[in-house]
Design a protein around this motif. Structure first.
Motif, PDB file in Angstrom:
ATOM      1  N   GLU A 333     -11.908  -1.751   9.129  1.00 25.85           N
ATOM      2  CA  GLU A 333     -10.594  -1.120   9.242  1.00 25.85           C
ATOM      3  C   GLU A 333     -10.576   0.233   8.549  1.00 25.85           C
ATOM      4  O   GLU A 333     -10.003   1.190   9.052  1.00 25.85           O
ATOM      5  CB  GLU A 333      -9.516  -2.032   8.641  1.00 25.85           C
ATOM      6  CG  GLU A 333      -9.317  -3.329   9.424  1.00 25.85           C
ATOM      7  CD  GLU A 333      -8.128  -4.136   8.922  1.00 25.85           C
ATOM      8  OE1 GLU A 333      -6.996  -3.599   8.988  1.00 25.85           O
ATOM      9  OE2 GLU A 333      -8.324  -5.280   8.460  1.00 25.85           O
ATOM     10  N   LYS A 334     -11.214   0.331   7.396  1.00 31.60           N
ATOM     11  CA  LYS A 334     -11.263   1.578   6.652  1.00 31.60           C
ATOM     12  C   LYS A 334     -12.608   2.253   6.893  1.00 31.60           C
ATOM     13  O   LYS A 334     -13.664   1.629   6.756  1.00 31.60           O
ATOM     14  CB  LYS A 334     -11.062   1.322   5.156  1.00 31.60           C
ATOM     15  CG  LYS A 334      -9.691   0.734   4.825  1.00 31.60           C
ATOM     16  CD  LYS A 334      -9.535   0.514   3.331  1.00 31.60           C
ATOM     17  CE  LYS A 334      -8.162  -0.033   2.982  1.00 31.60           C
ATOM     18  NZ  LYS A 334      -8.018  -0.255   1.527  1.00 31.60           N
ATOM     19  N   ASN A 335     -12.563   3.531   7.217  1.00 31.62           N
ATOM     20  CA  ASN A 335     -13.782   4.264   7.527  1.00 31.62           C
ATOM     21  C   ASN A 335     -14.787   4.259   6.380  1.00 31.62           C
ATOM     22  O   ASN A 335     -16.005   4.262   6.605  1.00 31.62           O
ATOM     23  CB  ASN A 335     -13.456   5.715   7.908  1.00 31.62           C
ATOM     24  CG  ASN A 335     -12.659   5.809   9.196  1.00 31.62           C
ATOM     25  OD1 ASN A 335     -12.565   4.846   9.946  1.00 31.62           O
ATOM     26  ND2 ASN A 335     -12.089   6.974   9.456  1.00 31.62           N
ATOM     27  N   GLU A 336     -14.287   4.229   5.163  1.00 29.22           N
ATOM     28  CA  GLU A 336     -15.189   4.270   4.011  1.00 29.22           C
ATOM     29  C   GLU A 336     -16.044   3.006   3.891  1.00 29.22           C
ATOM     30  O   GLU A 336     -17.042   2.973   3.158  1.00 29.22           O
ATOM     31  CB  GLU A 336     -14.415   4.501   2.707  1.00 29.22           C
ATOM     32  CG  GLU A 336     -13.306   3.514   2.446  1.00 29.22           C
ATOM     33  CD  GLU A 336     -11.941   4.016   2.907  1.00 29.22           C
ATOM     34  OE1 GLU A 336     -10.942   3.674   2.245  1.00 29.22           O
ATOM     35  OE2 GLU A 336     -11.894   4.737   3.922  1.00 29.22           O
ATOM     36  N   ASN A 337     -15.650   1.942   4.612  1.00 28.08           N
ATOM     37  CA  ASN A 337     -16.424   0.699   4.575  1.00 28.08           C
ATOM     38  C   ASN A 337     -17.580   0.691   5.581  1.00 28.08           C
ATOM     39  O   ASN A 337     -18.428  -0.200   5.546  1.00 28.08           O
ATOM     40  CB  ASN A 337     -15.518  -0.497   4.860  1.00 28.08           C
ATOM     41  CG  ASN A 337     -14.474  -0.703   3.782  1.00 28.08           C
ATOM     42  OD1 ASN A 337     -14.673  -0.302   2.629  1.00 28.08           O
ATOM     43  ND2 ASN A 337     -13.356  -1.324   4.134  1.00 28.08           N
ATOM     44  N   LEU A 338     -17.595   1.673   6.472  1.00 24.55           N
ATOM     45  CA  LEU A 338     -18.594   1.673   7.545  1.00 24.55           C
ATOM     46  C   LEU A 338     -20.032   1.831   7.057  1.00 24.55           C
ATOM     47  O   LEU A 338     -20.918   1.112   7.544  1.00 24.55           O
ATOM     48  CB  LEU A 338     -18.250   2.762   8.566  1.00 24.55           C
ATOM     49  CG  LEU A 338     -19.188   2.880   9.773  1.00 24.55           C
ATOM     50  CD1 LEU A 338     -19.315   1.550  10.506  1.00 24.55           C
ATOM     51  CD2 LEU A 338     -18.705   3.964  10.723  1.00 24.55           C
ATOM     52  N   PRO A 339     -20.346   2.728   6.115  1.00 29.78           N
ATOM     53  CA  PRO A 339     -21.748   2.859   5.699  1.00 29.78           C
ATOM     54  C   PRO A 339     -22.361   1.550   5.217  1.00 29.78           C
ATOM     55  O   PRO A 339     -23.483   1.195   5.598  1.00 29.78           O
ATOM     56  CB  PRO A 339     -21.677   3.897   4.562  1.00 29.78           C
ATOM     57  CG  PRO A 339     -20.456   4.699   4.862  1.00 29.78           C
ATOM     58  CD  PRO A 339     -19.474   3.713   5.435  1.00 29.78           C
ATOM     59  N   GLU A 340     -21.627   0.818   4.395  1.00 38.08           N
ATOM     60  CA  GLU A 340     -22.153  -0.437   3.861  1.00 38.08           C
ATOM     61  C   GLU A 340     -22.308  -1.483   4.965  1.00 38.08           C
ATOM     62  O   GLU A 340     -23.274  -2.258   4.965  1.00 38.08           O
ATOM     63  CB  GLU A 340     -21.239  -0.962   2.752  1.00 38.08           C
ATOM     64  CG  GLU A 340     -21.719  -2.260   2.099  1.00 38.08           C
ATOM     65  CD  GLU A 340     -23.096  -2.107   1.444  1.00 38.08           C
ATOM     66  OE1 GLU A 340     -23.842  -3.104   1.437  1.00 38.08           O
ATOM     67  OE2 GLU A 340     -23.404  -1.011   0.955  1.00 38.08           O
ATOM     68  N   LEU A 341     -21.376  -1.500   5.892  1.00 39.35           N
ATOM     69  CA  LEU A 341     -21.441  -2.467   6.994  1.00 39.35           C
ATOM     70  C   LEU A 341     -22.663  -2.201   7.870  1.00 39.35           C
ATOM     71  O   LEU A 341     -23.388  -3.132   8.265  1.00 39.35           O
ATOM     72  CB  LEU A 341     -20.155  -2.385   7.821  1.00 39.35           C
ATOM     73  CG  LEU A 341     -19.779  -3.600   8.677  1.00 39.35           C
ATOM     74  CD1 LEU A 341     -19.748  -4.861   7.840  1.00 39.35           C
ATOM     75  CD2 LEU A 341     -18.426  -3.359   9.333  1.00 39.35           C
ATOM     76  N   LEU A 342     -22.906  -0.934   8.183  1.00 47.86           N
ATOM     77  CA  LEU A 342     -24.082  -0.573   8.975  1.00 47.86           C
ATOM     78  C   LEU A 342     -25.362  -0.933   8.222  1.00 47.86           C
ATOM     79  O   LEU A 342     -26.330  -1.437   8.822  1.00 47.86           O
ATOM     80  CB  LEU A 342     -24.064   0.919   9.298  1.00 47.86           C
ATOM     81  CG  LEU A 342     -23.059   1.375  10.355  1.00 47.86           C
ATOM     82  CD1 LEU A 342     -22.985   2.894  10.404  1.00 47.86           C
ATOM     83  CD2 LEU A 342     -23.422   0.819  11.731  1.00 47.86           C
ATOM     84  N   TYR A 343     -25.375  -0.691   6.922  1.00 48.34           N
ATOM     85  CA  TYR A 343     -26.552  -1.015   6.112  1.00 48.34           C
ATOM     86  C   TYR A 343     -26.854  -2.509   6.169  1.00 48.34           C
ATOM     87  O   TYR A 343     -28.022  -2.923   6.329  1.00 48.34           O
ATOM     88  CB  TYR A 343     -26.328  -0.569   4.667  1.00 48.34           C
ATOM     89  CG  TYR A 343     -27.504  -0.876   3.766  1.00 48.34           C
ATOM     90  CD1 TYR A 343     -28.649  -0.091   3.807  1.00 48.34           C
ATOM     91  CD2 TYR A 343     -27.453  -1.959   2.894  1.00 48.34           C
ATOM     92  CE1 TYR A 343     -29.738  -0.390   2.979  1.00 48.34           C
ATOM     93  CE2 TYR A 343     -28.526  -2.261   2.066  1.00 48.34           C
ATOM     94  CZ  TYR A 343     -29.673  -1.471   2.121  1.00 48.34           C
ATOM     95  OH  TYR A 343     -30.755  -1.773   1.315  1.00 48.34           O
ATOM     96  N   ARG A 344     -25.820  -3.320   6.068  1.00 45.73           N
ATOM     97  CA  ARG A 344     -26.015  -4.777   6.109  1.00 45.73           C
ATOM     98  C   ARG A 344     -26.640  -5.219   7.419  1.00 45.73           C
ATOM     99  O   ARG A 344     -27.612  -5.988   7.444  1.00 45.73           O
ATOM    100  CB  ARG A 344     -24.674  -5.492   5.919  1.00 45.73           C
ATOM    101  CG  ARG A 344     -24.165  -5.548   4.497  1.00 45.73           C
ATOM    102  CD  ARG A 344     -22.874  -6.344   4.449  1.00 45.73           C
ATOM    103  NE  ARG A 344     -23.046  -7.705   4.976  1.00 45.73           N
ATOM    104  CZ  ARG A 344     -22.045  -8.486   5.384  1.00 45.73           C
ATOM    105  NH1 ARG A 344     -20.802  -8.030   5.351  1.00 45.73           N
ATOM    106  NH2 ARG A 344     -22.296  -9.696   5.831  1.00 45.73           N
ATOM    107  N   VAL A 345     -26.082  -4.744   8.527  1.00 49.89           N
ATOM    108  CA  VAL A 345     -26.579  -5.174   9.845  1.00 49.89           C
ATOM    109  C   VAL A 345     -27.999  -4.663  10.077  1.00 49.89           C
ATOM    110  O   VAL A 345     -28.838  -5.365  10.666  1.00 49.89           O
ATOM    111  CB  VAL A 345     -25.644  -4.691  10.969  1.00 49.89           C
ATOM    112  CG1 VAL A 345     -26.213  -5.072  12.333  1.00 49.89           C
ATOM    113  CG2 VAL A 345     -24.250  -5.293  10.797  1.00 49.89           C
ATOM    114  N   LEU A 346     -28.290  -3.454   9.615  1.00 52.73           N
ATOM    115  CA  LEU A 346     -29.609  -2.863   9.849  1.00 52.73           C
ATOM    116  C   LEU A 346     -30.703  -3.451   8.962  1.00 52.73           C
ATOM    117  O   LEU A 346     -31.892  -3.366   9.298  1.00 52.73           O
ATOM    118  CB  LEU A 346     -29.545  -1.347   9.638  1.00 52.73           C
ATOM    119  CG  LEU A 346     -28.823  -0.546  10.721  1.00 52.73           C
ATOM    120  CD1 LEU A 346     -28.592   0.886  10.267  1.00 52.73           C
ATOM    121  CD2 LEU A 346     -29.604  -0.574  12.029  1.00 52.73           C
ATOM    122  N   THR A 347     -30.327  -4.050   7.841  1.00 56.27           N
ATOM    123  CA  THR A 347     -31.342  -4.548   6.897  1.00 56.27           C
ATOM    124  C   THR A 347     -31.377  -6.067   6.760  1.00 56.27           C
ATOM    125  O   THR A 347     -32.385  -6.612   6.298  1.00 56.27           O
ATOM    126  CB  THR A 347     -31.116  -3.941   5.505  1.00 56.27           C
ATOM    127  OG1 THR A 347     -29.795  -4.266   5.034  1.00 56.27           O
ATOM    128  CG2 THR A 347     -31.273  -2.423   5.559  1.00 56.27           C
TER     129      THR A 347
END
Length: 434
Positions: A333-347
């Motif tokens: 929902e918040k754009n600032e949460n996107l980097p961590e979310l992408l990191y989780r899925v990618l790693t």
């Protein structure tokens, strides 16, 4: 049934509307129906073999939407050809030039008209004079007016149905999600060596983490939100790359934006690709990411999921029927949460595999068969009704779409109201800078 589909966009343009029409056309033909498509000409089709049931009408470029064409003249011989086709149903999939032609055919020949509402125009008014010429309210009124000239309206999601009801659409609205030909996107269709070769051709290593984005590259798609997540993501995952596949008028702006953030070397634009190759490009990605909330259904999300690509998306009603947070995809929902979310899925390999498996299973509800069956049933229900448009002789006007044509059609009585035509003329006149 003989069915006429009228659309301002079709292949080789790559977008959800073109995909939806192609999917529906093929499925209805397999069920024994005859489907004709009426759409603007495209220079990219010249010299290329094409279905004889596709009628390409004279067109000009739409200067404010890159790679789009607009029909501007409907020669009388086209109307004569359409008359000879003995159409049972007119199915408009646009509110602009070809939509006018569909309505003209429906009215003059007394053929029932169904309309599919694909685009939330209030999210697109920035294309015309930076949003200072056409207001969101004008876009809403225009959409409502056109939809109310049809006998029935198709909305791909509950979100769209609610939107149209709020606009003042009074005609029956059926929620029919566009079907996805999952076979076209299945991971097993693509040889690992083939994907590796594609990666190599783009300068990507076999183990490079890739964020894939596919679709029209436009402001309302919010691709900049995903690019904005790259600086923080690169701090933890320096080798990550974002590959953006598609065409549109925001490419240069996004390229400059990436450079301004210092991540230009991590963002790649491939340009548009042929439909037959799109499934392969999805397989480049380790994650599909989109922050768009302007979709009416979100077909690219579904295509990625059908290909087993984990999806990270911004929370929005348009995808609530296919993505369950933490199960078939990851939502933010918040754009600032996107980097961590992408990191989780990618790693996190186990999370990625879980999302991939669940997303493939979720796509069964969006089968092409269900899509075609639902649309076919709607057609049949309409044809069984006693109410039919009464044929009205076409007025003697030049078949030119624009403000003059819109005003000229006021000679058509009945269900094309003067209010609708006035709004349509104003909207089109402003859109074309007339």
């Amino acid at each position: 049934m003989n069915i006429g589909i009228f659309s301002d966009t079709y292949f080789p343009q790559l977008n959800g509307v073109a995909t939806s029409i192609r999917t529906l056309t093929h499925a209805l033909r397999e069920k024994g129906h005859t489907v004709y498509i009426f759409t603007p000409s495209d220079p990219r089709c010249e010299g290329q073999p094409e279905d004889e049931d596709i009628f390409r009408l004279p067109s000009i470029p739409v200067y404010f939407v890159r790679d789009y064409r607009a029909g501007y003249i409907f020669p009388p011989h086209i109307l004569k050809k359409i008359k000879k086709l003995n159409l049972d149903i007119v199915h408009t999939q646009t509110e602009f030039p070809l939509g006018f032609l569909g309505k003209l055919v429906s009215t003059t020949e007394g053929i029932p008209m169904v309309h599919t509402y694909h685009t939330m125009y209030e999210d697109y008014v920035h294309y015309i004079g930076g949003g200072h010429i056409i207001s969101k309210n004008m876009a809403r009124e225009f959409s409502s007016a056109f939809c109310n000239t049809a006998m029935a309206v198709i909305a791909p999601t509950h979100k769209t149905e609610q939107l149209l009801s709020g606009y003042g659409v009074t005609k029956p609205i059926s929620i029919i999600p566009t079907g996805i030909n999952t076979a076209h996107f299945r991971k097993e269709n693509f040889d690992a060596a083939e994907i590796l070769a594609l990666r190599k051709s783009l300068g990507l290593k076999a183990d490079t983490p890739v964020i894939i984005s596919i679709g029209r590259i436009a402001k309302e798609k919010s691709i900049d939100v995903v690019i904005s997540a790259l600086p923080k993501l690169i701090e933890k995952l320096p080798e990550v790359q974002m590959v953006i596949v598609g065409e549109g008028n925001e490419i240069e702006n996004l390229r400059n934006f990436a450079e301004s953030l210092g991540v230009g070397a991590h963002v790649m634009f491939t340009g548009g690709k042929p439909w037959d190759e799109i499934g392969k490009y999805y397989q480049l990605g380790n994650v599909f990411c989109s922050a768009s909330v302007s979709e009416t259904q979100g077909l690219t999300f579904a295509e990625a999921m059908a290909g087993g690509i984990p999806v990270v998306a911004k929370k929005d009603e348009c995808i609530e029927n296919i993505i369950t947070d933490g199960e078939t995809g990851m939502l933010f929902e918040k754009n600032e949460n996107l980097p961590e979310l992408l990191y989780r899925v990618l790693t996190d390999k186990s999370l990625s595999e879980k999302l991939s498996t669940a997303s493939i299973q979720a796509m069964d509800v969006l089968s092409v068969q269900n899509f075609a069956d639902s649309v076919e049933q709607l057609y049949q229900n309409i044809l069984e009704q006693e109410e039919r448009p009464k044929p009205i002789a076409a007025p003697v006007i030049p078949f030119v779409i624009g403000a003059k044509a819109a005003k000229g059609i006021t000679g058509l009585p009945g269900k094309i109201s003067r209010t609708y035509l006035k709004k349509a003329a104003n909207f089109l006149s402003s859109a074309k800078g007339e």
